[in-house]
Motif scaffolding. Structure first.
Motif, PDB file in Angstrom:
ATOM      1  N   ILE A 123      59.541  22.643  47.228  1.00 59.86           N
ATOM      2  CA  ILE A 123      60.393  21.515  47.601  1.00 59.86           C
ATOM      3  C   ILE A 123      61.679  21.600  46.797  1.00 59.86           C
ATOM      4  CG2 ILE A 123      60.628  18.988  47.588  1.00 59.86           C
ATOM      5  CD1 ILE A 123      57.563  18.826  47.768  1.00 59.86           C
ATOM      6  N   ILE A 124      62.790  21.262  47.436  1.00 60.49           N
ATOM      7  CA  ILE A 124      64.030  21.116  46.680  1.00 60.49           C
ATOM      8  C   ILE A 124      64.497  19.674  46.825  1.00 60.49           C
ATOM      9  CG2 ILE A 124      65.580  21.943  48.519  1.00 60.49           C
ATOM     10  CD1 ILE A 124      67.195  23.274  46.122  1.00 60.49           C
ATOM     11  N   ASP A 161      67.276  21.052  40.086  1.00 56.06           N
ATOM     12  CA  ASP A 161      67.385  21.448  38.681  1.00 56.06           C
ATOM     13  C   ASP A 161      66.591  22.716  38.371  1.00 56.06           C
ATOM     14  OD1 ASP A 161      69.090  19.291  37.880  1.00 56.06           O
ATOM     15  OD2 ASP A 161      67.340  17.962  37.948  1.00 56.06           O
ATOM     16  N   ALA A 162      65.340  22.779  38.818  1.00 54.54           N
ATOM     17  CA  ALA A 162      64.528  23.973  38.567  1.00 54.54           C
ATOM     18  C   ALA A 162      65.141  25.183  39.267  1.00 54.54           C
ATOM     19  CB  ALA A 162      63.089  23.762  39.020  1.00 54.54           C
ATOM     20  N   ALA A 163      65.630  24.979  40.483  1.00 51.57           N
ATOM     21  CA  ALA A 163      66.252  26.082  41.219  1.00 51.57           C
ATOM     22  C   ALA A 163      67.472  26.607  40.476  1.00 51.57           C
ATOM     23  CB  ALA A 163      66.641  25.629  42.632  1.00 51.57           C
ATOM     24  N   LYS A 208      64.724  18.154  50.850  1.00 50.29           N
ATOM     25  CA  LYS A 208      65.017  16.724  50.912  1.00 50.29           C
ATOM     26  C   LYS A 208      66.538  16.584  50.993  1.00 50.29           C
ATOM     27  CE  LYS A 208      62.468  14.340  47.933  1.00 50.29           C
ATOM     28  NZ  LYS A 208      61.749  14.089  46.665  1.00 50.29           N
ATOM     29  N   CYS A 209      67.049  16.403  52.210  1.00 52.44           N
ATOM     30  CA  CYS A 209      68.486  16.405  52.473  1.00 52.44           C
ATOM     31  C   CYS A 209      69.216  15.249  51.801  1.00 52.44           C
ATOM     32  CB  CYS A 209      68.747  16.341  53.976  1.00 52.44           C
ATOM     33  SG  CYS A 209      67.993  17.686  54.886  1.00 52.44           S
ATOM     34  N   ALA A 216      69.843  21.071  47.554  1.00 51.99           N
ATOM     35  CA  ALA A 216      70.130  22.146  48.519  1.00 51.99           C
ATOM     36  C   ALA A 216      71.632  22.280  48.746  1.00 51.99           C
ATOM     37  CB  ALA A 216      69.404  21.890  49.833  1.00 51.99           C
ATOM     38  N   ARG A 217      72.319  21.158  48.859  1.00 57.37           N
ATOM     39  CA  ARG A 217      73.771  21.198  49.084  1.00 57.37           C
ATOM     40  C   ARG A 217      74.481  21.916  47.941  1.00 57.37           C
ATOM     41  NH1 ARG A 217      77.235  18.089  46.943  1.00 57.37           N
ATOM     42  NH2 ARG A 217      75.808  16.351  46.581  1.00 57.37           N
TER      43      ARG A 217
END
Length: 192
Positions: free
Chosen positions: A126-127, A131-133, A156-157, A162-163
């Motif tokens: 999940i994003i 932060d982890a990404a 989760k838009c 993601a943005r």
């Protein structure tokens, strides 16, 4: 991934306007058939990227990352969240906050398992805020490897993760996009 959407509707539990519990199919219990289907989908989306390693952060991303690595025929490497007695003292480390856990942790990856000539595909469950990404992306950059893309099961838009990753010029593929959890209702977004 209509099957995944249906499973999320049937088994997901909206905790708040920001939090969706997917323990029954992604974060605590894993459906092997669905997980392999997700791995095949990510492998197909990144088939032309020349991936040499799939990476993830322990622990919820491991199952889907494994399925993806299996389909691509490459090793899976995961960043650890806890230092062990056997940890590489020269490991690549990054401090990251966890949205769902509400704490800050260190993620680390041994330099033995990520090399300058690697073309890395990062897979995660999940994003949300990302932060982890962003932490794992920094580790990849410091290793000298090339990040070919990021695949997430659920985006989760309504949160910025993601943005902000896409704004860095990174290819981010989501199997499912959720626009809202308001009023306890899961509202899916369109695929990009």
């Amino acid at each position: 991934m209509e099957t995944l959407k249906q499973r999320i509707l049937n088994e997901g539990k909206v905790i708040s306007d920001q939090v969706l519990n997917l323990d029954g199919l992604l974060n605590h219990q894993v459906d092997p058939q669905l997980t392999m289907e997700m791995g095949r989908e990510f492998a197909a989306r990144f088939a032309e990227a020349g991936v040499t390693r799939v990476i993830t952060v322990e622990s919820s991303g491991i199952a889907v990352a494994f399925a993806t690595a299996y389909e691509l025929g490459v090793p899976l490497v995961f960043a650890r969240r806890k230092k062990t007695l056997l940890a590489d003292p020269d490991a690549l480390c990054e401090r990251v906050p966890s949205f769902t856990k509400g704490i800050v942790t260190d993620i680390m990856m041994s330099r033995k398992y990520i090399k300058e000539n690697d073309r890395v595909l990062f897979i995660d469950d999940i994003i949300a805020n990302g932060d982890a990404a962003r932490g794992l992306i920094k580790i990849i950059e410091r290793s000298g490897a090339e990040l070919v893309g990021l695949g997430v099961v659920v985006e989760k838009c309504f949160q910025a993760g993601a943005r902000t990753i896409r704004e860095q010029g990174i290819t981010l593929e989501s199997l499912v996009r959720i626009e809202s959890l308001e009023g306890g209702v899961i509202t899916f977004g369109e695929s990009l």
